[in-house]
Structures are given as structure tokens and as C-alpha cells.
Design a protein around this motif. Structure first.
Motif, PDB file in Angstrom:
ATOM      1  N   ALA A 193      69.105   8.452-101.382  1.00  0.00           N
ATOM      2  CA  ALA A 193      68.530   9.568-102.135  1.00  0.00           C
ATOM      3  C   ALA A 193      69.596  10.524-102.662  1.00  0.00           C
ATOM      4  O   ALA A 193      69.272  11.535-103.293  1.00  0.00           O
ATOM      5  N   SER A 194      70.859  10.223-102.436  1.00  0.00           N
ATOM      6  CA  SER A 194      71.954  11.097-102.856  1.00  0.00           C
ATOM      7  C   SER A 194      72.273  10.908-104.336  1.00  0.00           C
ATOM      8  O   SER A 194      71.938   9.882-104.938  1.00  0.00           O
ATOM      9  N   ARG A 195      72.938  11.911-104.913  1.00  0.00           N
ATOM     10  CA  ARG A 195      73.404  11.794-106.301  1.00  0.00           C
ATOM     11  C   ARG A 195      74.466  10.723-106.405  1.00  0.00           C
ATOM     12  O   ARG A 195      74.468   9.922-107.329  1.00  0.00           O
ATOM     13  N   PHE A 196      75.416  10.715-105.466  1.00  0.00           N
ATOM     14  CA  PHE A 196      76.437   9.672-105.372  1.00  0.00           C
ATOM     15  C   PHE A 196      76.514   9.194-103.924  1.00  0.00           C
ATOM     16  O   PHE A 196      76.285   9.975-102.993  1.00  0.00           O
ATOM     17  N   ALA A 197      76.828   7.921-103.746  1.00  0.00           N
ATOM     18  CA  ALA A 197      77.051   7.374-102.405  1.00  0.00           C
ATOM     19  C   ALA A 197      77.967   6.176-102.536  1.00  0.00           C
ATOM     20  O   ALA A 197      77.993   5.488-103.579  1.00  0.00           O
ATOM     21  N   LEU A 198      78.737   5.916-101.466  1.00  0.00           N
ATOM     22  CA  LEU A 198      79.736   4.855-101.489  1.00  0.00           C
ATOM     23  C   LEU A 198      79.438   3.845-100.381  1.00  0.00           C
ATOM     24  O   LEU A 198      79.095   4.232 -99.258  1.00  0.00           O
ATOM     25  N   PHE A 199      79.577   2.554-100.724  1.00  0.00           N
ATOM     26  CA  PHE A 199      79.283   1.485 -99.779  1.00  0.00           C
ATOM     27  C   PHE A 199      80.338   0.391 -99.894  1.00  0.00           C
ATOM     28  O   PHE A 199      81.019   0.259-100.918  1.00  0.00           O
ATOM     29  N   GLY A 252      88.418  -3.653-114.209  1.00  0.00           N
ATOM     30  CA  GLY A 252      87.863  -4.391-113.084  1.00  0.00           C
ATOM     31  C   GLY A 252      86.492  -3.909-112.655  1.00  0.00           C
ATOM     32  O   GLY A 252      85.952  -4.368-111.642  1.00  0.00           O
ATOM     33  N   GLY A 253      85.899  -3.005-113.427  1.00  0.00           N
ATOM     34  CA  GLY A 253      84.585  -2.478-113.095  1.00  0.00           C
ATOM     35  C   GLY A 253      83.473  -3.469-113.386  1.00  0.00           C
ATOM     36  O   GLY A 253      83.621  -4.384-114.211  1.00  0.00           O
ATOM     37  N   ALA A 254      82.362  -3.287-112.709  1.00  0.00           N
ATOM     38  CA  ALA A 254      81.170  -4.108-112.917  1.00  0.00           C
ATOM     39  C   ALA A 254      79.947  -3.221-112.737  1.00  0.00           C
ATOM     40  O   ALA A 254      80.016  -2.168-112.095  1.00  0.00           O
ATOM     41  N   LEU A 255      78.838  -3.644-113.323  1.00  0.00           N
ATOM     42  CA  LEU A 255      77.597  -2.876-113.239  1.00  0.00           C
ATOM     43  C   LEU A 255      76.536  -3.673-112.501  1.00  0.00           C
ATOM     44  O   LEU A 255      76.342  -4.860-112.768  1.00  0.00           O
ATOM     45  N   ALA A 256      75.844  -3.008-111.584  1.00  0.00           N
ATOM     46  CA  ALA A 256      74.637  -3.536-110.975  1.00  0.00           C
ATOM     47  C   ALA A 256      73.564  -2.454-111.092  1.00  0.00           C
ATOM     48  O   ALA A 256      73.869  -1.303-111.417  1.00  0.00           O
ATOM     49  N   VAL A 257      72.315  -2.808-110.857  1.00  0.00           N
ATOM     50  CA  VAL A 257      71.223  -1.854-111.001  1.00  0.00           C
ATOM     51  C   VAL A 257      70.299  -1.946-109.795  1.00  0.00           C
ATOM     52  O   VAL A 257      70.209  -2.984-109.137  1.00  0.00           O
ATOM     53  N   ARG A 258      69.638  -0.843-109.518  1.00  0.00           N
ATOM     54  CA  ARG A 258      68.654  -0.844-108.435  1.00  0.00           C
ATOM     55  C   ARG A 258      67.339  -1.451-108.907  1.00  0.00           C
ATOM     56  O   ARG A 258      66.606  -2.047-108.125  1.00  0.00           O
ATOM     57  N   ARG A 259      67.047  -1.304-110.205  1.00  0.00           N
ATOM     58  CA  ARG A 259      65.811  -1.860-110.756  1.00  0.00           C
ATOM     59  C   ARG A 259      66.137  -2.614-112.043  1.00  0.00           C
ATOM     60  O   ARG A 259      66.743  -2.060-112.960  1.00  0.00           O
ATOM     61  N   GLU A 260      65.753  -3.858-112.076  1.00  0.00           N
ATOM     62  CA  GLU A 260      66.043  -4.702-113.235  1.00  0.00           C
ATOM     63  C   GLU A 260      65.026  -4.456-114.339  1.00  0.00           C
ATOM     64  O   GLU A 260      63.848  -4.205-114.082  1.00  0.00           O
ATOM     65  N   ALA A 310      75.273   5.801-108.339  1.00  0.00           N
ATOM     66  CA  ALA A 310      75.187   7.012-109.159  1.00  0.00           C
ATOM     67  C   ALA A 310      73.743   7.160-109.628  1.00  0.00           C
ATOM     68  O   ALA A 310      73.240   6.327-110.375  1.00  0.00           O
ATOM     69  N   ALA A 311      73.088   8.226-109.180  1.00  0.00           N
ATOM     70  CA  ALA A 311      71.651   8.364-109.414  1.00  0.00           C
ATOM     71  C   ALA A 311      71.317   8.812-110.833  1.00  0.00           C
ATOM     72  O   ALA A 311      70.261   8.492-111.360  1.00  0.00           O
ATOM     73  N   GLY A 312      72.191   9.568-111.478  1.00  0.00           N
ATOM     74  CA  GLY A 312      71.866  10.126-112.784  1.00  0.00           C
ATOM     75  C   GLY A 312      72.403   9.292-113.920  1.00  0.00           C
ATOM     76  O   GLY A 312      72.605   8.082-113.804  1.00  0.00           O
ATOM     77  N   VAL A 344      76.621   1.136-109.470  1.00  0.00           N
ATOM     78  CA  VAL A 344      75.187   0.832-109.421  1.00  0.00           C
ATOM     79  C   VAL A 344      74.405   1.997-110.022  1.00  0.00           C
ATOM     80  O   VAL A 344      74.506   3.132-109.555  1.00  0.00           O
ATOM     81  N   ALA A 345      73.624   1.698-111.055  1.00  0.00           N
ATOM     82  CA  ALA A 345      72.766   2.693-111.697  1.00  0.00           C
ATOM     83  C   ALA A 345      71.313   2.418-111.328  1.00  0.00           C
ATOM     84  O   ALA A 345      70.961   1.338-110.849  1.00  0.00           O
ATOM     85  N   ALA A 346      70.453   3.414-111.563  1.00  0.00           N
ATOM     86  CA  ALA A 346      69.031   3.221-111.274  1.00  0.00           C
ATOM     87  C   ALA A 346      68.473   2.067-112.096  1.00  0.00           C
ATOM     88  O   ALA A 346      67.745   1.212-111.600  1.00  0.00           O
TER      89      ALA A 346
END
Length: 335
Positions: A206-212, A286-294, A243-245, A265-267
Motif C-alpha cells: 500500500a506504499s507509494r514506493f517499496a523495494l523488493f 538495464g531497466g524492465a517494466l512489470a505491472v500489478r494488473r495486466e 511505484a504506486a503513482g 512495477v507499475a499499477a
């Protein structure tokens, strides 16, 4: 009798809702929506818009727009202040408690064929409940005019499929239009991470930013005195940043300068607001994008005609798009 060739209906299949998204003003969204409505004439449709649609003249650009004509039995959601501009006979199916500058949004059933104007909900979270209302009232399928720009649907929580409309109104340079369309389609092709634990951690975040870690273990995200992330202090190994926003140019450029591979990772894909140049810089680092919702683009609707006085050769435009996209591309003005 004139039989309309079915171009869009086979591409969206049974998806509902179908959201029509435009890369710019006058990209042909209303034309595509009208085409799809005609091809789905046997279904009871539920219609709404993010913003306003159906007016004869665009209130921002002053250009002429196609109108929306629905059949008796269809449902539509619009602000009550728009009803005097509709020439259909309606019954009030329900009110939604969603307020707009033009009044409360209601759901209405058309009792006759006629023209309508739409001014539906635009705030995040208001569209999914409305889709449920349409279904409860008997709609076979929901169609949403997503307004101009993929970012207009950011955070709306809409599932189903999308039709992406692109066209000459975006720019006089056909190569630029094709490149921008390919960029957007590439963003929409982004998928959820493969690791189940990482997906679970992201879904719960639920955070604006988080690292994993790539395996979903939480990592400390260094913060400055104001609580903002200290990007230059990120671990010097591959990690995953939630990144939530909105994902903007400055954020991508900052992450690209970090010099270590990072999965952002974006929403969902609509949250990536950055331009192609910043995005390409991030990928090269070297960046890549993933999403929480496709999100799924069912097809690209090409409009070779600009509202501002120029046009592309229709066959050349469609062919250029097909060369760079792995998606169906159709000219919605085709008979």
C-alpha cells in the motif's frame, strides 16, 4: 440492404467491458465506438464515457465530431444535466451517487432509438461498480469511451479489453505516429512478475514506493528527511521497485542514472506517463517494466484522417502499423 462487415466484434470476442482509448484528441474513438455498436446490434449494450462524448463539436478543439446513436433497449450512464441534449425517450434505471459538474450520473434505459450525449464518471474506482450496475440491469456488454490519452484510465480498475485508436490527428509525421503507437502497445504488453511470492508482496503493498528482491523479500528503501526515496542509495544489485503513482520522465531518468539493473512495477500500463525518450533511456540502462494488473489491447483502430486538415494514405498507414505491431490493425472507416 447494406450489410456491415464485422471488423471489431470478432477481435474483442466476448470481452466486457470494452474500453476505447485514444492516443490523442480526434484519434477516432467515437468512430470506433459507433462501429462496434453497429456490429453488436443484437446485444443489449451499456454505454458510458470517461469525460464527455457525443457532442457535435469538440468543446476543446472546436472540430466536428461524430454523434452517438443508440437503439431502444440499450442502457447508458450520463450526468443528468446532459439529458436535455439527448433526443431519446428514456426511463431512469437508477442513480449512482457519482457527482459531476453536470450533475449526478444516472443510468438510463433508452425506450426509443436516438442520439445521446455521455458525461460519465471519471474518478478512479467509479467505473467498476458502474459496470456491475449495467450487468444487473441486463446489459450483455459494456462499452466505455475512455477519453483522450491512455493516462485517462489510470487507476480506474477496468478489466476486459481495450481498443486503441491512433491516427493522423496525433502528428503530421506518419512515422512518429507509428512509433508512438508501437510504444503504447509495448507498454500494454507488460505482464505481472513470474515469481509468486513477489506477486503476493506487490498485491499487498500500500506504499507509494517499496523495494523488493526478485523473489519478493522486502528490502530497505533509504529515505531522506522529507520521506522521499534516496535513489542514489539503492542496492547495487538487481531489485524490484514498486511505484504506486504515475511513472514520469524525471523518475525514469533518475533510475537510469543509478547504473544497476532494476525492474520497475507499475499499477498498470496506463500509469506510465513518461515519453519514449526517457523510456528508451531506462531500458538501455538495464531497466524492465512489470505491472500489478495486466491490460489487454484487442486491436488497434487506425484513423488516417486528421481533424486538422491533413491525412495519410490509408493503405500505407495500416501497413506501416502492421509491420511493427503484433496486434490486429483495422481501418474503422472501411466499409
Amino acid at each position: 440492404m447494406h450489410f456491415l462487415k464485422k471488423l471489431l466484434a470478432p477481435l474483442v470476442g466476448d470481452a466486457s467491458p470494452v474500453t476505447v482509448i485514444g492516443l490523442c484528441k480526434n484519434a477516432g474513438k467515437t468512430t470506433a465506438m459507433r462501429r462496434l455498436m453497429a456490429e453488436l446490434e443484437e446485444e443489449c449494450l451499456g454505454l458510458t464515457s470517461v469525460g464527455r462524448d457525443g457532442e457535435g463539436t469538440d468543446l476543446v478543439t472546436g472540430t466536428e465530431k461524430p454523434d452517438l446513436y443508440i437503439k431502444a433497449g440499450d442502457l447508458f450512464a450520463t450526468a443528468r444535466g446532459m439529458l436535455p441534449l439527448c433526443d431519446v425517450t428514456v426511463e431512469v434505471a437508477c442513480l449512482t451517487d457519482v457527482m459531476t459538474p453536470l450533475g449526478e450520473v444516472g443510468v438510463f434505459r433508452a425506450l426509443s432509438d436516438g442520439y445521446i450525449q455521455l458525461a460519465g464518471p471519471s474518478a478512479a474506482g467509479q467505473l467498476p461498480p458502474l459496470c456491475e450496475v449495467f450487468a444487473s440491469l441486463g446489459a450483455d456488454r459494456v462499452l466505455i469511451d475512455g477519453a483522450a490519452g491512455r493516462k485517462s484510465l489510470a487507476g480506474a480498475g477496468i478489466e476486459g479489453a481495450a481498443l486503441l485508436c491512433t491516427g493522423a490527428s496525433l502528428d503530421r509525421d506518419m512515422d512518429l505516429v507509428v512509433a508512438e503507437t508501437a510504444h503504447t502497445c509495448a507498454l500494454f504488453a507488460s505482464r505481472r512478475p513470474e515469481h509468486p511470492a513477489l506477486c503476493a508482496a506487490l498485491d499487498a503493498c500500500a506504499s507509494r514506493f517499496a523495494l523488493f528482491t526478485p523473489e519478493g523479500a522486502p528490502l530497505e528503501l533509504p529515505l531522506d528527511e522529507a520521506g522521499a526515496p534516496r535513489w542514489n542509495k539503492l542496492p547495487r544489485r538487481r531489485c524490484v521497485l514498486w511505484a504506486a503513482g504515475g511513472i514520469t520522465d524525471p523518475l525514469l531518468k533518475t533510475l537510469a542514472r543509478r547504473g544497476a539493473p532494476l525492474t520497475l512495477v507499475a499499477a498498470d500500463a496506463t500509469h506510465v506517463l513518461a515519453g519514449r525518450a526517457a523510456w528508451d533511456l531506462f531500458l538501455r540502462s538495464g531497466g524492465a517494466l512489470a505491472v500489478r494488473r495486466e491490460l489487454t489491447i484487442a486491436a488497434v483502430a487506425a484513423n488516417p484522417w486528421s481533424a486538422y486538415g491533413w491525412h495519410f494514405d490509408p493503405d500505407q498507414f495500416v501497413s506501416a502499423l502492421r509491420r511493427v505491431l503484433d496486434l490486429p490493425v483495422v481501418n474503422v472507416k472501411e466499409e
